[in-house]
Design an enzyme around this catalytic site. Structure first.
Site, short mmCIF file in Angstrom:
data_model
loop_
_atom_site.label_atom_id
_atom_site.label_comp_id
_atom_site.label_asym_id
_atom_site.label_seq_id
_atom_site.Cartn_x
_atom_site.Cartn_y
_atom_site.Cartn_z
N LEU A 1 2.90 -7.46 -18.33
CA LEU A 1 4.27 -7.06 -18.66
C LEU A 1 4.93 -8.09 -19.58
O LEU A 1 5.66 -7.74 -20.51
CB LEU A 1 5.08 -6.90 -17.38
CG LEU A 1 6.49 -6.31 -17.53
CD1 LEU A 1 6.39 -4.87 -18.00
CD2 LEU A 1 7.25 -6.37 -16.23
N GLU B 1 1.03 -2.93 21.74
CA GLU B 1 2.11 -3.32 20.84
C GLU B 1 3.25 -4.00 21.60
O GLU B 1 3.93 -4.88 21.05
CB GLU B 1 2.64 -2.09 20.10
CG GLU B 1 1.60 -1.40 19.22
CD GLU B 1 1.02 -2.32 18.16
OE1 GLU B 1 1.73 -3.27 17.75
OE2 GLU B 1 -0.13 -2.11 17.75
#
Length: 825
Positions: free
Chosen positions: A396, A614
């Site tokens: 870029l 979890e």
């Protein structure tokens, strides 16, 4: 003939007046142009007959209008055509057209009379020369048509078709598909097949016994012809040809081993059959060449050579060479950037890498104003290498340089110098720098230069890298050799600067090494500001960019662009009027963990195991001081193998203490320890956690010097492909024992913590089974605030309750503002 054709046109125009239903149509204008050409022909014919002394011609000229009258009619027609084209038709257009038609009809009658008199005069002259009978037969078809045209309107014959272009004419589309090689090959194959078929039809092979019993014994043989000492043709006499078995055949043939054996057998057979010596079969010896057989033998070689030529041309064209042959391969494939048509990217569109942008902008300043630096005695840098992780903006920056340089900009990929032909890479390098020098000052950008810039190896006996090394050597010479490329700046991009050749990296070639890392918080803000500017947002850009920058630590510029695009896609998929904060949060989760796999249904037992797994991670992360802040816990499957995940928010940390590493390892083991405490058997769900824990523990022992037994020694492997170990077997045993000790300590610590917080684990697991997703606010409601202050400043600054509520209110305000007002009717 010309006047006759003109008369036919005039007759057609007069006999078939224009239909004024489509008065402004093209048909009417074409008819007027036809009448206009009639006036031109009439005036030319009239001027040609002006000087004739014949009385009849003079009388006829009196009937034809004068030049002034013809000119007046011409002007009327021109005026009429102009009015028709400009759509300015007068009110009396019908009367005007009627007068023009009458004038044209009067001119036509005069011309018809003149032409008829001319044909009659020519007929009389031919009758006087050739006699009446021959003159009558020589009447032309044109005259008969002309005479019949006075009574009826016969359309003229169609014009002859245009001649077809020859086959070798470039304008002929057929010639483009004609290939001489294909024609020759087809002709050869057809000839060979025809010759082969003819040979099969005419010939019939027999054995020696058949020849002796069926032909020789019955007297059907006229003569024998030995061909090339290997085959004998048995030519039949008339009696043999007329036999039913031999009808339509002129000869048979059989093969022989040697001539001596054949002669001996033939003599013996004739003796046994008592054939008189005066009637013995004559034998002829000939040498014949079978061209079809010879061509068939060399056909494989010809086809192989033709195939090699065809493949060479195809590969040359595919590799970017010209259609003229393989010599076009030496031309560089670098493309010159066109500021008018190519993507227009400026330096203002590049954010998150301010230091690198300043370096590149200085190169542009060097080329635009070289005198500013040369008057100080400074030399323009030859080049710069842009290195860094993928997606950080190396290419870029090069695009922005091309958009603002104001000098010729050439860009090429490193892989485009690599070819299957020897010498092509070096030739392309020479051509590239030659073009750049001719257009100096200029910039050359080579993307992924590691394709040709890898370090040269010692003792390379295989020769596998000779071509790549030749290309690299040519690059070194062009950048800083006896012919330096003054005012030509070379920029290069790579993800692996560590494997590049040292000669390529030295000052004088690539003077500056610009490292572009992943952006920090301020850099992410600037990148989000660039991408959010193009989206239709429900909130303010300032508030959104701050929160999103805090939510995306470790994201590269490409990741941030992907998040913004995914958020816009999610909003469009939901038929929303604008992109909201929750769309960005969903996009971030998608980039981190993958897409939600709602179709992957877990059984109740599996779902329970995932919930407790979890919950163990969440509780450990909540009560460990140096663990990263917990943002969300979910048991919805994502990605390829994740059945649940806990999202943490690490800060921009550059140094990690030993305690921080151990807290992270303990938190990673929380899922497996929770399974051990709540189920009789463990599962395979913790495999990824074990990889992370083992990797961190190994780094602590072998690289970071956090083991008392190993000490301050670095045993890091030089390369993943290196099969040798940089330590002895005894040291390896010590490393293994130390890694196991650290992991075991973290496991024991995690077990102790989860036993103390068993109620919290149970509470979170049950809520997860109901809601499937828990946010940070839910965790605070269930467990209270963390007992330790957050170490992530961005978390406290942009992710607190006040900032969240502020964004929500701003979105609601914009929604009310965009709601359609009720109708007052």
């Amino acid at each position: 003939m010309l006047l006759l054709s003109w008369s036919r046109i005039a007759t057609k125009v007069v006999r078939r007046p224009v239909r004024f239903r489509s008065y402004y149509g093209l048909t009417h204008i074409k008819s007027l142009h036809t009448q206009y050409r009639l006036l031109n022909r009439l005036q030319e014919n009239k001027s040609g007959n002006k000087n004739e002394d014949n009385n009849e011609d003079a009388k006829l000229n009196k009937e034809i209008p004068t030049d002034e009258e013809v000119e007046a009619i011409r002007k009327q027609v021109e005026k009429y055509i102009e009015q028709t084209k400009n759509n300015t038709i007068p009110a009396n257009w019908k009367e005007q057209k009627r007068k023009i038609d009458e004038s044209i009809r009067r001119l036509e009658d005069a011309v018809l009379k003149q032409e008829s008199n001319r044909i009659q005069e020519e007929r009389k002259e031919k009758e006087e020369e050739n006699g009446p009978s021959k003159a009558k037969s020589n009447r032309t078809k044109e005259q008969g048509y002309f005479e019949g045209n006075n009574s009826r309107n016969i359309p003229p014959p169609p014009p002859p078709p245009p001649p077809k272009p020859p086959l070798n004419d470039p304008s002929n589309p057929v010639s483009k598909n004609v290939n001489l090689f294909q024609i020759g090959l087809t002709f050869f194959l057809l000839s060979f097949l025809l010759d082969l078929l003819n040979s099969l039809e005419e010939q019939s092979e027999i054995t020696w016994q058949d020849f002796r019993e069926k032909l020789l014994a019955k007297g059907y043989v006229a003569k024998l012809i030995v061909v090339n000492k290997s085959m004998v043709k048995v030519m039949l006499n008339d009696n043999g040809k007329n036999q039913a078995d031999n009808y339509g055949r002129n000869f048979y043939y059989f093969t022989i081993g040697s001539i001596d054996s054949f002669e001996h057998k033939l003599q013996k057979a004739q003796d046994e059959l008592d054939i008189d010596k005066d009637f013995r079969i004559p034998v002829l010896y000939v040498q014949e060449g079978n061209w079809a057989k010879a061509m068939f033998q060399i056909l494989p070689t010809v086809l192989m050579i033709a195939g090699i030529i065809w493949l060479t041309r195809r590969s040359a064209q595919a590799a970017g060479g010209s259609r003229g042959g393989i010599f076009g391969l030496s031309r560089s494939k670098a493309k010159k950037f066109n500021t008018e048509t190519d993507v227009k990217i400026k330096f203002k569109d590049v954010a998150g890498c301010d230091e690198a942008k300043e370096e590149i902008m200085e190169f542009v300043s060097f080329l635009k104003e070289p005198s500013r630096y040369e008057k100080m005695g400074a030399k323009i840098p030859r080049g710069a290498i842009l290195s860094g992780p993928p997606g950080t903006g190396k290419t870029l920056l090069a695009k922005a340089t091309a958009g603002e340089a104001g000098v010729p900009f050439y860009f090429v990929s490193g892989s485009e110098f690599v070819e299957m032909f020897v010498g092509v890479g070096a030739a392309r390098v020479r051509d590239l720098f030659k073009t750049a020098r001719e257009n100096a000052p200029s910039i050359v950008f080579i993307d992924e230069i590691d394709a040709i810039g890898k370090a040269r190896q010692k003792g390379n006996f295989s020769g596998a890298n000779d071509e790549r090394e030749n290309t690299l050597n040519q690059m070194l010479v062009e950048m800083d050799g006896f012919t330096p490329a003054d005012h030509v700046v070379v920029l290069a991009g790579t993800n692996r600067p560590d494997i590049l050749d040292k000669a390529l990296l030295r000052p004088g070639r690539f003077d500056r090494h610009i490292n572009i890392d992943k952006p920090e918080l301020e850099g992410r803000k600037a990148i989000f500001a660039v991408h959010l500017h193009h989206l239709k947002l429900a909130g303010e850009i300032f508030d959104l960019k701050n929160r999103l920058a805090a939510l995306t630590p470790g994201f590269s510029g490409a990741d941030i662009a992907n998040v913004c695009n995914e958020a816009a896609l999610i909003a469009a998929r939901s038929d929303e009027d604008a992109v909201k904060l929750n769309h960005f949060e969903q996009a971030i989760e998608r980039v981190i963990g993958g897409v939600e796999r709602k179709s992957k249904l877990l059984s109740p037992e599996e779902k329970k195991v995932v919930a407790y797994h979890e919950a163990g991670h969440a509780v450990c992360g909540w009560y460990l001081k140096y663990a990263d802040p917990l943002l969300k816990v979910s048991i919805i499957p994502r990605g390829q193998g994740a059945l649940g995940y806990a999202q943490y928010l690490p800060g921009d940390i550059f140094l990690l203490t030993e305690q921080q590493l151990k807290d992270r390892m303990t938190m990673s083991l929380g899922g497996r320890v929770s399974e051990e405490l709540h189920f009789p058997s463990v599962t395979s769900g913790a495999s990824d956690d074990f990889k992370k824990v083992t990797s961190m523990a190994t780094a602590m022992v072998t690289e970071l010097g956090m083991s008392d037994k190993i000490g301050w020694v670095n045993y890091q492997k030089r390369d993943d492909s290196d099969l040798t170990k940089p330590f002895s077997d005894e040291t390896g045993d010590i490393i293994d024992s130390e890694v196991y000790r650290i992991v075991q300590e973290c496991h024991d610590r995690c077990t102790k913590l989860l036993k103390e917080k068993a109620e919290d684990v149970e509470k979170i697991a049950q809520v997860l089974l109901k809601k499937e997703v828990l946010t940070r606010e839910d965790m605070i409601d269930l467990l209270g605030k963390r007992p330790f202050p957050e170490r992530n400043d961005a978390f406290d600054k942009y992710l607190n309750d006040y900032e969240t509520e502020k964004i929500r209110k701003e979105e609601e305000k914009n929604e009310k503002r965009n709601e359609p007002k009720p109708s007052t009717n």
